[in-house]
Design a protein around this motif. Structure first.
Motif, PDB file in Angstrom:
ATOM      1  N   CYS A 282       2.578  -1.660   4.431  1.00 67.21           N
ATOM      2  CA  CYS A 282       3.030  -1.058   5.692  1.00 67.21           C
ATOM      3  C   CYS A 282       1.972  -0.076   6.205  1.00 67.21           C
ATOM      4  O   CYS A 282       1.615  -0.080   7.391  1.00 67.21           O
ATOM      5  N   ALA A 283       1.440   0.745   5.300  1.00 70.90           N
ATOM      6  CA  ALA A 283       0.386   1.703   5.668  1.00 70.90           C
ATOM      7  C   ALA A 283      -0.861   0.967   6.140  1.00 70.90           C
ATOM      8  O   ALA A 283      -1.476   1.344   7.146  1.00 70.90           O
ATOM      9  N   GLN A 284      -1.240  -0.097   5.414  1.00 74.74           N
ATOM     10  CA  GLN A 284      -2.422  -0.863   5.792  1.00 74.74           C
ATOM     11  C   GLN A 284      -2.279  -1.474   7.191  1.00 74.74           C
ATOM     12  O   GLN A 284      -3.198  -1.399   8.016  1.00 74.74           O
ATOM     13  N   GLY A 347      -8.608   8.693   3.160  1.00 69.39           N
ATOM     14  CA  GLY A 347      -9.348   7.997   4.209  1.00 69.39           C
ATOM     15  C   GLY A 347      -8.580   7.929   5.519  1.00 69.39           C
ATOM     16  O   GLY A 347      -9.148   8.122   6.608  1.00 69.39           O
ATOM     17  N   LEU A 348      -7.269   7.652   5.440  1.00 72.00           N
ATOM     18  CA  LEU A 348      -6.442   7.546   6.645  1.00 72.00           C
ATOM     19  C   LEU A 348      -6.297   8.891   7.348  1.00 72.00           C
ATOM     20  O   LEU A 348      -6.407   8.979   8.580  1.00 72.00           O
ATOM     21  N   PHE A 349      -6.048   9.947   6.581  1.00 73.01           N
ATOM     22  CA  PHE A 349      -5.945  11.286   7.186  1.00 73.01           C
ATOM     23  C   PHE A 349      -7.290  11.712   7.779  1.00 73.01           C
ATOM     24  O   PHE A 349      -7.348  12.358   8.831  1.00 73.01           O
ATOM     25  N   THR A 403       6.796 -11.664  -0.737  1.00 69.81           N
ATOM     26  CA  THR A 403       7.800 -11.161   0.206  1.00 69.81           C
ATOM     27  C   THR A 403       7.568  -9.683   0.507  1.00 69.81           C
ATOM     28  O   THR A 403       7.669  -9.242   1.665  1.00 69.81           O
ATOM     29  N   ALA A 404       7.250  -8.900  -0.526  1.00 69.88           N
ATOM     30  CA  ALA A 404       6.979  -7.473  -0.322  1.00 69.88           C
ATOM     31  C   ALA A 404       5.788  -7.274   0.609  1.00 69.88           C
ATOM     32  O   ALA A 404       5.805  -6.405   1.493  1.00 69.88           O
ATOM     33  N   ARG A 405       4.751  -8.087   0.434  1.00 68.95           N
ATOM     34  CA  ARG A 405       3.564  -7.989   1.298  1.00 68.95           C
ATOM     35  C   ARG A 405       3.927  -8.280   2.756  1.00 68.95           C
ATOM     36  O   ARG A 405       3.562  -7.520   3.657  1.00 68.95           O
ATOM     37  N   LEU A 406       4.664  -9.357   2.981  1.00 67.31           N
ATOM     38  CA  LEU A 406       5.017  -9.748   4.349  1.00 67.31           C
ATOM     39  C   LEU A 406       5.967  -8.744   4.999  1.00 67.31           C
ATOM     40  O   LEU A 406       5.847  -8.445   6.188  1.00 67.31           O
ATOM     41  N   LEU A 407       6.915  -8.216   4.216  1.00 69.49           N
ATOM     42  CA  LEU A 407       7.832  -7.206   4.757  1.00 69.49           C
ATOM     43  C   LEU A 407       7.075  -5.933   5.146  1.00 69.49           C
ATOM     44  O   LEU A 407       7.324  -5.343   6.206  1.00 69.49           O
ATOM     45  N   GLY A 408       6.153  -5.522   4.293  1.00 67.71           N
ATOM     46  CA  GLY A 408       5.363  -4.336   4.591  1.00 67.71           C
ATOM     47  C   GLY A 408       4.524  -4.519   5.843  1.00 67.71           C
ATOM     48  O   GLY A 408       4.473  -3.640   6.717  1.00 67.71           O
ATOM     49  N   HIS A 429      -3.075   7.896  17.146  1.00 65.99           N
ATOM     50  CA  HIS A 429      -3.289   9.045  16.253  1.00 65.99           C
ATOM     51  C   HIS A 429      -2.089   9.249  15.336  1.00 65.99           C
ATOM     52  O   HIS A 429      -2.236   9.441  14.117  1.00 65.99           O
ATOM     53  N   VAL A 430      -0.877   9.174  15.905  1.00 65.43           N
ATOM     54  CA  VAL A 430       0.346   9.350  15.114  1.00 65.43           C
ATOM     55  C   VAL A 430       0.495   8.209  14.112  1.00 65.43           C
ATOM     56  O   VAL A 430       0.954   8.411  12.980  1.00 65.43           O
ATOM     57  N   SER A 431       0.096   6.977  14.505  1.00 67.66           N
ATOM     58  CA  SER A 431       0.170   5.827  13.599  1.00 67.66           C
ATOM     59  C   SER A 431      -0.682   6.051  12.354  1.00 67.66           C
ATOM     60  O   SER A 431      -0.279   5.712  11.234  1.00 67.66           O
ATOM     61  N   LEU A 432      -1.876   6.613  12.550  1.00 67.33           N
ATOM     62  CA  LEU A 432      -2.753   6.890  11.406  1.00 67.33           C
ATOM     63  C   LEU A 432      -2.169   7.966  10.496  1.00 67.33           C
ATOM     64  O   LEU A 432      -2.264   7.886   9.267  1.00 67.33           O
ATOM     65  N   LEU A 433      -1.556   8.998  11.097  1.00 63.33           N
ATOM     66  CA  LEU A 433      -0.911  10.034  10.288  1.00 63.33           C
ATOM     67  C   LEU A 433       0.262   9.457   9.500  1.00 63.33           C
ATOM     68  O   LEU A 433       0.461   9.788   8.324  1.00 63.33           O
ATOM     69  N   LEU A 434       1.047   8.569  10.141  1.00 64.99           N
ATOM     70  CA  LEU A 434       2.167   7.926   9.454  1.00 64.99           C
ATOM     71  C   LEU A 434       1.655   7.011   8.336  1.00 64.99           C
ATOM     72  O   LEU A 434       2.233   6.966   7.243  1.00 64.99           O
ATOM     73  N   ALA A 435       0.563   6.290   8.606  1.00 63.73           N
ATOM     74  CA  ALA A 435      -0.027   5.423   7.587  1.00 63.73           C
ATOM     75  C   ALA A 435      -0.464   6.245   6.373  1.00 63.73           C
ATOM     76  O   ALA A 435      -0.218   5.858   5.228  1.00 63.73           O
ATOM     77  N   GLY A 436      -1.096   7.380   6.628  1.00 65.50           N
ATOM     78  CA  GLY A 436      -1.502   8.250   5.522  1.00 65.50           C
ATOM     79  C   GLY A 436      -0.316   8.760   4.727  1.00 65.50           C
ATOM     80  O   GLY A 436      -0.358   8.824   3.492  1.00 65.50           O
TER      81      GLY A 436
END
Length: 457
Positions: A282-284, A347-349, A403-408, A429-436
């Motif tokens: 999901c983060a990726q 890296g994401l932050f 399945t976990a990969r596809l759901l994420g 910008h918010v997406s990257l913070l959420l990903a981190g």
């Protein structure tokens, strides 16, 4: 036979077996993204609207999601090698049909068939790796698998662009035909057989139907939300999803060997690894979908510059995945996974906190951190998911991994749309913070696994 399988295959046969896995998974992963680049051309050629042409991509993904667990269950029952060989035949024939399609409807149906073939390959590939490699070297097999997935995912747009520069879009699918034939010949010769289950274990058709409806509705609702469908329609899909899902889970809890492996989820090491996988993918996806907008809209980079600046991520993953596969033989997977996700979070932050006019080097080292962290995490996590399950349930574990990969990934893409709708220009910008933040959660889940003993299958 069981003793032989527990020790893996002898070296000449092992190389042939892993080659057919590499070829099959490369094709299945590539075709998940390779059509994206050609969508405008295909839509124009088939006289379809851009919105309708999206189904060329969606049909493939939905077909995989709704059939993955059912095919994994069948792999446990009748043999992973049989499911894999059937998958190669279906995928190869469907690829030929895709190339011969002269209407959007025909191409969409062919893509559904291709997705079913791809699901057969994805559902049992890691279960087969468990049979191919000796237990002490299983991490290396998982490292190769993670490497192939990373290369295929990264190379999809490049390969598509290269093919389209010299040939028509039909060749995006035709290239699979000779590769599919070669893979099938290798599979017949080299893939190992696994002992099938007792005849007392039967395939539960109602479970398969409810599984398809549950995951189909989930992906459709997420996709509809991301594409801005009416709230009424999305809510209706979610309500139906909850109803079907409730009865699906209740039925699985009553079955001695369930299609959705809820029994495996009772194993702490397995369930923690699945949660880690969902959060990490999901983060990726949050990052990879939002970064092109971030680089072009916020940083003023061109499309070509954006493509080049994104490349260090998959390259770093490609380098780290095999190394992590070797490390898993010496270091606890929970520690490796937590370290990898922590590096990715940094890296994401760091990307989210980029200065307004960064140099290329400022962006590149942050991309390398993200990719290296994900590569360090993925192989040990996949190894743990497969090894934590009993050998007879390797198919179910392999299906849950996919399945976990596809759901994420699906959730991550939908969350990017939500961030764009809620925060406008600041959505990237918010997406990257959420990903981190999700990477931090994944690191915590992975760290909890350190308290669990290392698996010995």
């Amino acid at each position: 036979m069981d003793k032989k399988l527990s020790d893996g295959l002898p070296v000449p046969q092992r190389y042939g077996a892993i080659l057919t896995i590499v070829l099959g998974i490369t094709m299945a992963v590539l075709d998940g993204a390779i059509a994206n680049v050609a969508l405008p051309t295909i839509a124009s050629d088939l006289h379809a609207s851009p919105a309708a042409s999206i189904w060329i991509v969606n049909a493939y993904q939905i077909a995989i999601v709704i059939s993955l667990l059912s095919l994994a269950f069948l792999g446990d029952m009748i043999g992973y090698h049989r499911i894999y060989k059937i998958g190669l035949i279906v995928f190869t024939l469907a690829s030929g049909l895709c190339a011969m399609s002269n209407s959007l409807e025909m191409l969409t149906l062919a893509r559904v068939a291709q997705g079913l073939g791809g699901a057969a390959l994805m559902s049992v590939n890691t279960a087969l790796i468990r049979l191919i490699y000796p237990q002490r070297q299983l991490g290396r097999g998982m490292g190769i698998n993670s490497f192939v997935v990373a290369v295929s995912s990264a190379a999809g747009p490049t390969i598509a662009a290269a093919i389209l520069s010299v040939a028509s879009w039909q060749w995006l699918f035709l290239v699979n035909v000779p590769l599919g034939v070669i893979s099938w010949v290798l599979a017949v010769r080299y893939l190992p057989a696994n002992g099938s289950r007792s005849q007392a274990t039967r395939f539960d058709l109602p479970s398969a139907i409810m599984n398809a409806l549950t995951f189909g509705l989930l992906i459709t609702a997420l996709g509809g939300f991301a594409q801005g469908q009416s709230t009424t329609q999305v809510v209706a899909e979610v309500v139906l999803l909850l109803i079907v899902g409730f009865f699906f889970i209740r039925r699985q809890l009553r079955l001695p060997v369930p299609l959705l492996p809820v029994d495996l989820l009772r194993i702490p090491l397995f369930s923690l690894s699945i949660c880690t996988s969902i959060c990490s993918f999901c983060a990726q996806m949050l990052a990879l979908v939002s970064l092109p907008f971030f680089l072009q809209t916020m940083m003023g980079r061109s499309e070509v510059e954006t493509g080049l600046l994104l490349t260090p991520w998959p390259l770093a993953t490609m380098v780290m995945a095999p190394l992590a596969g070797y490390l898993i033989e010496r270091v606890h997977a929970g520690f490796l996974g937590a370290l990898g996700m922590a590096v990715m979070a940094c890296g994401l932050f760091a990307l989210a906190l980029l200065p307004s006019s960064p140099s290329d080097l400022d962006i590149i080292w942050r991309m390398i951190l993200c990719g290296a962290g994900f590569g360090l995490f993925q192989s040990p996590n996949n190894h743990t998911i497969i090894s934590a399950a009993p050998r007879s349930r390797s198919g179910g574990a392999s299906g849950m991994l996919g399945t976990a990969r596809l759901l994420g990934q699906s959730t991550g893409a939908a969350l990017v749309a939500l961030m764009f709708n809620a925060f406008g220009d600041s959505g990237t910008h918010v997406s990257l913070l959420l990903a981190g933040s999700l990477a931090v959660v994944a690191a915590l889940f992975s760290g909890l696994r350190v308290t669990q003993p290392r698996v010995q299958s």
